[in-house]
Design a protein around this motif. Structure first.
Motif, mmCIF file in Angstrom:
data_model
loop_
_atom_site.group_PDB
_atom_site.id
_atom_site.type_symbol
_atom_site.label_atom_id
_atom_site.label_comp_id
_atom_site.label_asym_id
_atom_site.label_seq_id
_atom_site.Cartn_x
_atom_site.Cartn_y
_atom_site.Cartn_z
ATOM 1 N N ALA A 78 0.834 -1.209 0.000
ATOM 2 C CA ALA A 78 0.000 0.000 0.000
ATOM 3 C C ALA A 78 0.865 1.254 0.000
ATOM 4 O O ALA A 78 0.553 2.243 -0.677
ATOM 5 C CB ALA A 78 -0.932 -0.007 1.212
ATOM 6 N N THR A 79 1.945 1.218 0.754
ATOM 7 C CA THR A 79 2.849 2.369 0.793
ATOM 8 C C THR A 79 3.486 2.614 -0.567
ATOM 9 O O THR A 79 3.526 3.742 -1.059
ATOM 10 C CB THR A 79 3.941 2.154 1.864
ATOM 11 O OG1 THR A 79 3.317 1.930 3.125
ATOM 12 C CG2 THR A 79 4.882 3.323 1.948
ATOM 13 N N ILE A 80 3.981 1.545 -1.174
ATOM 14 C CA ILE A 80 4.656 1.678 -2.474
ATOM 15 C C ILE A 80 3.678 2.150 -3.549
ATOM 16 O O ILE A 80 3.985 3.066 -4.319
ATOM 17 C CB ILE A 80 5.324 0.351 -2.866
ATOM 18 C CG1 ILE A 80 6.505 0.080 -1.926
ATOM 19 C CG2 ILE A 80 5.787 0.377 -4.327
ATOM 20 C CD1 ILE A 80 7.102 -1.307 -2.061
ATOM 21 N N THR A 81 2.501 1.541 -3.616
ATOM 22 C CA THR A 81 1.539 1.937 -4.655
ATOM 23 C C THR A 81 1.046 3.370 -4.443
ATOM 24 O O THR A 81 0.800 4.087 -5.409
ATOM 25 C CB THR A 81 0.343 0.970 -4.732
ATOM 26 O OG1 THR A 81 -0.294 0.900 -3.458
ATOM 27 C CG2 THR A 81 0.787 -0.414 -5.163
ATOM 28 N N ALA A 82 0.920 3.784 -3.189
ATOM 29 C CA ALA A 82 0.509 5.165 -2.923
ATOM 30 C C ALA A 82 1.600 6.140 -3.348
ATOM 31 O O ALA A 82 1.306 7.190 -3.947
ATOM 32 C CB ALA A 82 0.183 5.342 -1.443
ATOM 33 N N LEU A 83 2.845 5.815 -3.030
ATOM 34 C CA LEU A 83 3.957 6.693 -3.420
ATOM 35 C C LEU A 83 4.097 6.787 -4.938
ATOM 36 O O LEU A 83 4.485 7.829 -5.471
ATOM 37 C CB LEU A 83 5.262 6.199 -2.802
ATOM 38 C CG LEU A 83 5.395 6.363 -1.296
ATOM 39 C CD1 LEU A 83 6.664 5.674 -0.785
ATOM 40 C CD2 LEU A 83 5.401 7.839 -0.906
ATOM 41 N N LEU A 135 -0.368 4.962 -8.107
ATOM 42 C CA LEU A 135 -1.083 4.006 -8.954
ATOM 43 C C LEU A 135 -2.582 4.040 -8.681
ATOM 44 O O LEU A 135 -3.008 4.348 -7.563
ATOM 45 C CB LEU A 135 -0.532 2.597 -8.718
ATOM 46 C CG LEU A 135 0.948 2.399 -9.061
ATOM 47 C CD1 LEU A 135 1.406 1.001 -8.688
ATOM 48 C CD2 LEU A 135 1.197 2.663 -10.537
ATOM 49 N N PRO A 136 -3.404 3.712 -9.678
ATOM 50 C CA PRO A 136 -4.848 3.681 -9.471
ATOM 51 C C PRO A 136 -5.253 2.616 -8.443
ATOM 52 O O PRO A 136 -4.527 1.637 -8.229
ATOM 53 C CB PRO A 136 -5.422 3.340 -10.840
ATOM 54 C CG PRO A 136 -4.295 3.233 -11.776
ATOM 55 C CD PRO A 136 -3.019 3.395 -11.035
ATOM 56 N N MET A 137 -6.409 2.810 -7.862
ATOM 57 C CA MET A 137 -6.867 1.933 -6.792
ATOM 58 C C MET A 137 -6.979 0.475 -7.229
ATOM 59 O O MET A 137 -6.688 -0.418 -6.458
ATOM 60 C CB MET A 137 -8.213 2.423 -6.249
ATOM 61 C CG MET A 137 -8.687 1.669 -5.024
ATOM 62 S SD MET A 137 -7.545 1.740 -3.630
ATOM 63 C CE MET A 137 -7.824 3.386 -3.043
ATOM 64 N N TRP A 138 -7.401 0.222 -8.471
ATOM 65 C CA TRP A 138 -7.554 -1.170 -8.893
ATOM 66 C C TRP A 138 -6.208 -1.882 -8.967
ATOM 67 O O TRP A 138 -6.117 -3.065 -8.652
ATOM 68 C CB TRP A 138 -8.331 -1.265 -10.206
ATOM 69 C CG TRP A 138 -7.606 -0.737 -11.423
ATOM 70 C CD1 TRP A 138 -7.591 0.550 -11.877
ATOM 71 C CD2 TRP A 138 -6.784 -1.488 -12.319
ATOM 72 N NE1 TRP A 138 -6.811 0.647 -12.997
ATOM 73 C CE2 TRP A 138 -6.307 -0.584 -13.292
ATOM 74 C CE3 TRP A 138 -6.411 -2.815 -12.390
ATOM 75 C CZ2 TRP A 138 -5.472 -0.973 -14.327
ATOM 76 C CZ3 TRP A 138 -5.574 -3.211 -13.429
ATOM 77 C CH2 TRP A 138 -5.122 -2.296 -14.387
ATOM 78 N N ILE A 139 -5.157 -1.176 -9.349
ATOM 79 C CA ILE A 139 -3.824 -1.770 -9.344
ATOM 80 C C ILE A 139 -3.346 -1.957 -7.898
ATOM 81 O O ILE A 139 -2.759 -2.969 -7.556
ATOM 82 C CB ILE A 139 -2.837 -0.925 -10.154
ATOM 83 C CG1 ILE A 139 -3.220 -0.938 -11.634
ATOM 84 C CG2 ILE A 139 -1.398 -1.424 -9.958
ATOM 85 C CD1 ILE A 139 -2.363 -0.051 -12.521
#
Length: 106
Positions: free
Chosen positions: A85-90, A93-97
């Motif tokens: 979650a931290t990496i995708t937020a940084l 990335l879109p929520m589905w990814i």
């Protein structure tokens, strides 16, 4: 503050007084970071042997084995999800990814 004290105690006890496998020691520490004093209580009740050399007998009841299994799973899954979650937020990335990456990491 209570969580920090709980983590310090569990880490100290796990690595100095507990014959548990190393992966479980780290599992208890991670879950204590997430649950604080609640996990400290669970650690003492289910994993803190009363006398040296009695660990196997102490953790023999089924509920203690089940709790140990849950701690193992929660430590790995929750840590994977938090890191993902931290990496995708940084990365923005879109929520589905984000959902797919978190599920895979967990």
């Amino acid at each position: 503050m209570l969580t920090a004290l709980s983590v310090i105690y569990v880490a100290w006890d796990a690595f100095t007084n507990n014959p548990e496998m190393t992966v479980m020691k780290w599992g208890w520490i991670l879950v204590t970071l997430y649950l604080g004093p609640v996990c400290l209580f669970l650690y003492i009740m289910s994993c803190k042997e009363l006398a040296p050399g009695t660990h196997e007998a102490f953790i023999n009841p089924l509920w203690k084995q089940a709790l140990g299994s849950a701690i193992h799973c929660v430590a790995g899954d929750a840590t994977g999800i938090i890191v993902a979650a931290t990496i995708t937020a940084l990365l923005g990335l879109p929520m589905w990814i984000d959902l797919i990456v978190e599920y895979a990491a967990g």
